[in-house]
Design a protein around this motif. Structure first.
Motif, short mmCIF file in Angstrom:
data_model
loop_
_atom_site.label_atom_id
_atom_site.label_comp_id
_atom_site.label_asym_id
_atom_site.label_seq_id
_atom_site.Cartn_x
_atom_site.Cartn_y
_atom_site.Cartn_z
N THR A 174 1.18 -1.07 -0.02
CA THR A 174 0.43 0.37 0.01
C THR A 174 0.85 1.41 0.07
O THR A 174 2.74 1.36 0.14
N SER A 175 0.42 2.42 -1.00
CA SER A 175 0.77 4.20 -0.29
C SER A 175 2.00 3.65 1.54
O SER A 175 2.41 4.63 1.61
N GLN A 176 1.04 3.43 1.95
CA GLN A 176 1.63 3.45 3.63
C GLN A 176 2.97 3.03 4.05
O GLN A 176 3.86 3.32 4.37
N HIS A 177 2.98 2.32 3.19
CA HIS A 177 4.32 1.38 2.93
C HIS A 177 5.45 2.18 2.30
O HIS A 177 6.58 2.77 3.06
N PHE A 178 4.87 2.70 1.61
CA PHE A 178 6.02 3.78 0.78
C PHE A 178 6.42 5.09 1.09
O PHE A 178 7.19 5.35 1.92
N VAL A 222 14.26 11.75 -2.56
CA VAL A 222 14.03 12.84 -4.01
C VAL A 222 13.07 12.30 -5.31
O VAL A 222 11.59 12.94 -4.72
N TYR A 223 13.50 10.74 -5.65
CA TYR A 223 12.52 10.52 -6.33
C TYR A 223 11.38 9.90 -5.91
O TYR A 223 10.14 10.57 -6.23
N MET A 224 10.91 9.51 -4.86
CA MET A 224 9.99 8.88 -3.82
C MET A 224 9.25 10.38 -3.77
O MET A 224 8.29 10.45 -3.46
N LEU A 225 9.86 11.53 -3.06
CA LEU A 225 8.27 12.45 -3.04
C LEU A 225 8.25 13.13 -4.10
O LEU A 225 7.20 13.54 -3.93
N LYS A 226 8.67 13.45 -4.99
CA LYS A 226 8.18 13.85 -6.27
C LYS A 226 7.16 12.83 -6.72
O LYS A 226 5.59 13.50 -6.99
N GLN A 227 7.38 11.47 -6.35
CA GLN A 227 6.54 10.91 -6.92
C GLN A 227 4.72 10.78 -5.96
O GLN A 227 3.86 10.96 -6.90
N MET A 228 5.31 10.68 -4.88
CA MET A 228 4.36 10.85 -3.55
C MET A 228 3.05 12.03 -3.84
O MET A 228 2.44 12.19 -3.38
#
Length: 218
Positions: free
Chosen positions: A142-146, A188-194
């Protein structure tokens, strides 16, 4: 005593070689045994476990880390090693429990000038973040994991970015990854995707995820 034989160059040469070998052997034994005897309890077993872990022998590595913890409860190298074994073996419930325990233990006991301990502390957050990232990419993720992964990556960077940067030159040669994925780049990548709407997010990129490395400061 007959010393005449020592005047023979061949006998003298063999004698010198023998003495050199005995001296080298004695020094080697002294150095190895001295290092073993002077090492803190559990360190020797942790080094054994690290070697086995690097060879992919997870069960044998886990046994060594367990022995280290018997000799020295809360040995941070053994706790980290055991957590990494669980992570690589996809025993995620045990991995999460081990990383979380290590983080809480270090938070309560870490001295401000303990450079190695700070590296382990940062590494525990980074590795737990990688674990959450993997869980998010598995069926049922789920998104909670990310979100948890990103929070742990950020916390690791706050603690000690230098300790959890990508592999050094030697490791790049070994792993064959010219531009390894570091925690900062991943965060940084995850922050942009989230920040994107959930249907547009691309958080699982197998090629990039495969470049993620475990962090185990010495």
């Amino acid at each position: 005593m007959n010393l005449k034989g020592f005047t023979d160059p061949r006998v003298l040469r063999r004698f010198i070689i023998l003495m050199a070998l005995l001296t080298f052997g004695g020094f080697t034994f002294w150095a190895v045994s001295g290092s073993y005897l002077q090492a803190p309890p559990g360190d020797y077993e942790v080094r054994q476990g690290d070697i086995l872990f690097g060879d992919g022998k997870f069960d044998a590595a886990l046994e060594r880390f367990d022995v280290a913890l018997e000799k020295s409860p809360d040995h941070r190298g053994a706790l980290m090693g055991r957590a990494l074994v669980y992570l690589q073996a996809e025993r995620y419930i045990e991995a999460e429990a081990e990383f979380t325990y290590l983080i809480k233990f270090l938070k309560a006991n870490l001295e401000p000038d303990d450079i190695t301990g700070i590296g382990v502390y940062a590494g525990a957050y980074a590795n737990r973040g990688t674990m959450y990232n993997r869980l998010g990419c598995r069926p049922g993720g789920t998104s909670q994991h990310f979100e948890k992964a990103l929070a742990d990556y950020i916390q690791a960077l706050k603690i000690d970015e230098g300790a959890i940067e990508g592999p050094n030159l030697v490791n790049r040669i070994i792993y064959g990854t010219p531009r390894p994925s570091t925690i900062r780049l991943r965060a940084v990548y995850m922050l942009k995707q989230m920040a994107l709407p959930e249907p547009e997010r691309l958080l699982c990129v197998p090629e990039k995820d495969a470049e993620q490395r475990m962090y185990k400061p010495l």
